[in-house]
Design a protein around this motif. Structure first.
Motif, PDB file in Angstrom:
ATOM      1  N   VAL A 125       2.201   2.375   2.486  1.00  9.00           N
ATOM      2  CA  VAL A 125       3.337   2.686   3.364  1.00  9.00           C
ATOM      3  C   VAL A 125       3.716   1.449   4.169  1.00  9.00           C
ATOM      4  O   VAL A 125       4.896   1.118   4.306  1.00  9.00           O
ATOM      5  CB  VAL A 125       3.017   3.884   4.282  1.00  9.00           C
ATOM      6  CG1 VAL A 125       4.038   4.014   5.396  1.00  9.00           C
ATOM      7  CG2 VAL A 125       2.931   5.157   3.472  1.00  9.00           C
ATOM      8  N   HIS A 126       2.723   0.759   4.684  1.00 10.95           N
ATOM      9  CA  HIS A 126       2.977  -0.460   5.450  1.00 10.95           C
ATOM     10  C   HIS A 126       3.678  -1.498   4.578  1.00 10.95           C
ATOM     11  O   HIS A 126       4.666  -2.107   5.001  1.00 10.95           O
ATOM     12  CB  HIS A 126       1.663  -1.011   6.017  1.00 10.95           C
ATOM     13  CG  HIS A 126       1.830  -2.299   6.746  1.00 10.95           C
ATOM     14  ND1 HIS A 126       2.420  -2.369   7.986  1.00 10.95           N
ATOM     15  CD2 HIS A 126       1.506  -3.570   6.395  1.00 10.95           C
ATOM     16  CE1 HIS A 126       2.448  -3.635   8.377  1.00 10.95           C
ATOM     17  NE2 HIS A 126       1.906  -4.370   7.441  1.00 10.95           N
ATOM     18  N   ASN A 127       3.173  -1.706   3.360  1.00  3.61           N
ATOM     19  CA  ASN A 127       3.794  -2.673   2.452  1.00  3.61           C
ATOM     20  C   ASN A 127       5.218  -2.270   2.089  1.00  3.61           C
ATOM     21  O   ASN A 127       6.105  -3.114   2.006  1.00  3.61           O
ATOM     22  CB  ASN A 127       2.960  -2.836   1.183  1.00  3.61           C
ATOM     23  CG  ASN A 127       1.683  -3.610   1.440  1.00  3.61           C
ATOM     24  OD1 ASN A 127       1.604  -4.372   2.398  1.00  3.61           O
ATOM     25  ND2 ASN A 127       0.683  -3.403   0.608  1.00  3.61           N
ATOM     26  N   ILE A 128       5.418  -0.971   1.889  1.00  2.00           N
ATOM     27  CA  ILE A 128       6.773  -0.493   1.567  1.00  2.00           C
ATOM     28  C   ILE A 128       7.702  -0.767   2.742  1.00  2.00           C
ATOM     29  O   ILE A 128       8.828  -1.227   2.555  1.00  2.00           O
ATOM     30  CB  ILE A 128       6.744   1.006   1.208  1.00  2.00           C
ATOM     31  CG1 ILE A 128       6.082   1.196  -0.159  1.00  2.00           C
ATOM     32  CG2 ILE A 128       8.142   1.600   1.221  1.00  2.00           C
ATOM     33  CD1 ILE A 128       5.781   2.637  -0.518  1.00  2.00           C
ATOM     34  N   LYS A 129       7.221  -0.509   3.946  1.00  2.00           N
ATOM     35  CA  LYS A 129       8.042  -0.764   5.127  1.00  2.00           C
ATOM     36  C   LYS A 129       8.371  -2.244   5.251  1.00  2.00           C
ATOM     37  O   LYS A 129       9.449  -2.612   5.719  1.00  2.00           O
ATOM     38  CB  LYS A 129       7.345  -0.272   6.393  1.00  2.00           C
ATOM     39  CG  LYS A 129       7.373   1.232   6.523  1.00  2.00           C
ATOM     40  CD  LYS A 129       6.679   1.686   7.789  1.00  2.00           C
ATOM     41  CE  LYS A 129       6.723   3.202   7.899  1.00  2.00           C
ATOM     42  NZ  LYS A 129       6.014   3.695   9.089  1.00  2.00           N
ATOM     43  N   LEU A 130       7.446  -3.100   4.823  1.00  2.00           N
ATOM     44  CA  LEU A 130       7.725  -4.535   4.847  1.00  2.00           C
ATOM     45  C   LEU A 130       8.779  -4.903   3.804  1.00  2.00           C
ATOM     46  O   LEU A 130       9.594  -5.793   4.020  1.00  2.00           O
ATOM     47  CB  LEU A 130       6.435  -5.338   4.579  1.00  2.00           C
ATOM     48  CG  LEU A 130       5.401  -5.345   5.686  1.00  2.00           C
ATOM     49  CD1 LEU A 130       4.159  -6.101   5.228  1.00  2.00           C
ATOM     50  CD2 LEU A 130       5.969  -5.987   6.947  1.00  2.00           C
ATOM     51  N   TRP A 131       8.751  -4.228   2.660  1.00  2.00           N
ATOM     52  CA  TRP A 131       9.665  -4.575   1.561  1.00  2.00           C
ATOM     53  C   TRP A 131      11.053  -3.969   1.714  1.00  2.00           C
ATOM     54  O   TRP A 131      12.022  -4.477   1.157  1.00  2.00           O
ATOM     55  CB  TRP A 131       9.068  -4.136   0.223  1.00  2.00           C
ATOM     56  CG  TRP A 131       8.094  -5.123  -0.295  1.00  2.00           C
ATOM     57  CD1 TRP A 131       6.755  -5.121  -0.122  1.00  2.00           C
ATOM     58  CD2 TRP A 131       8.370  -6.286  -1.070  1.00  2.00           C
ATOM     59  NE1 TRP A 131       6.171  -6.195  -0.734  1.00  2.00           N
ATOM     60  CE2 TRP A 131       7.148  -6.928  -1.320  1.00  2.00           C
ATOM     61  CE3 TRP A 131       9.544  -6.856  -1.556  1.00  2.00           C
ATOM     62  CZ2 TRP A 131       7.076  -8.109  -2.052  1.00  2.00           C
ATOM     63  CZ3 TRP A 131       9.459  -8.023  -2.288  1.00  2.00           C
ATOM     64  CH2 TRP A 131       8.236  -8.641  -2.525  1.00  2.00           C
ATOM     65  N   VAL A 132      11.162  -2.873   2.449  1.00  2.00           N
ATOM     66  CA  VAL A 132      12.454  -2.174   2.544  1.00  2.00           C
ATOM     67  C   VAL A 132      13.579  -3.093   3.019  1.00  2.00           C
ATOM     68  O   VAL A 132      14.627  -3.141   2.387  1.00  2.00           O
ATOM     69  CB  VAL A 132      12.332  -0.911   3.418  1.00  2.00           C
ATOM     70  CG1 VAL A 132      13.686  -0.373   3.832  1.00  2.00           C
ATOM     71  CG2 VAL A 132      11.558   0.161   2.662  1.00  2.00           C
ATOM     72  N   ARG A 179      16.675  -3.897   0.699  1.00  2.00           N
ATOM     73  CA  ARG A 179      17.998  -3.512   1.202  1.00  2.00           C
ATOM     74  C   ARG A 179      18.908  -4.738   1.240  1.00  2.00           C
ATOM     75  O   ARG A 179      20.052  -4.695   0.817  1.00  2.00           O
ATOM     76  CB  ARG A 179      17.876  -2.880   2.580  1.00  2.00           C
ATOM     77  CG  ARG A 179      19.193  -2.325   3.106  1.00  2.00           C
ATOM     78  CD  ARG A 179      19.025  -1.627   4.444  1.00  2.00           C
ATOM     79  NE  ARG A 179      18.180  -0.447   4.302  1.00  2.00           N
ATOM     80  CZ  ARG A 179      17.221  -0.100   5.131  1.00  2.00           C
ATOM     81  NH1 ARG A 179      16.962  -0.841   6.189  1.00  2.00           N
ATOM     82  NH2 ARG A 179      16.504   0.980   4.940  1.00  2.00           N
ATOM     83  N   ARG A 193      -1.936   4.398   3.619  1.00  5.79           N
ATOM     84  CA  ARG A 193      -1.375   3.733   4.809  1.00  5.79           C
ATOM     85  C   ARG A 193      -1.002   2.290   4.492  1.00  5.79           C
ATOM     86  O   ARG A 193       0.032   1.789   4.945  1.00  5.79           O
ATOM     87  CB  ARG A 193      -2.375   3.792   5.957  1.00  5.79           C
ATOM     88  CG  ARG A 193      -2.499   5.173   6.579  1.00  5.79           C
ATOM     89  CD  ARG A 193      -3.410   5.175   7.799  1.00  5.79           C
ATOM     90  NE  ARG A 193      -3.679   6.535   8.234  1.00  5.79           N
ATOM     91  CZ  ARG A 193      -4.852   7.146   8.098  1.00  5.79           C
ATOM     92  NH1 ARG A 193      -5.880   6.509   7.573  1.00  5.79           N
ATOM     93  NH2 ARG A 193      -4.994   8.387   8.506  1.00  5.79           N
TER      94      ARG A 193
END
Length: 113
Positions: A44-51, A55, A41
């Motif tokens: 996933v949270h860190n990835i969502k922050l980095w996306v 991008r 989790r």
């Protein structure tokens, strides 16, 4: 009978120990799964922050690459135009020299006559 009771108690104790060991293993596996889920989790949270950042970086990189391509194409076009102009000037100089030589030859012919 005492022997039978002892056997039953022993079997019961063995089963209790196996059950206890099973529960310990199950508990440790459960904790491991919980830890893994928690870490998952967080990732996933860190990835969502980095996306959005990534991008945005990709869009910026594309814009930079496009701008660089446009500049490179412009430079190549300008260099080609400069070479063409230089060749044209050289041809004009050669034509002028040929014309001067022809005029000089014509003057020499007139003087000889």
């Amino acid at each position: 009978m005492s022997s039978d009771e002892d056997d039953e108690n022993f079997e019961s104790d063995c089963e209790s120990e196996e059950l206890y060991e099973f529960l310990e293993e199950f508990t440790s596996l459960s904790e491991l799964i919980d830890d893994t889920l928690s870490e998952s989790r967080k990732l996933v949270h860190n990835i969502k922050l980095w996306v959005p950042f990534v991008r945005g970086s990709i869009l910026e990189w594309r814009a930079y690459a496009n701008a660089k391509r446009v500049v490179r194409e412009r430079q190549q076009r300008e260099e080609a135009e400069a070479r063409a102009l230089q060749q044209q000037q050289q041809q004009q100089q050669q034509q002028q020299q040929q014309l001067k030589q022809q005029q000089l030859q014509h003057l020499q012919q007139l003087q000889q006559q």
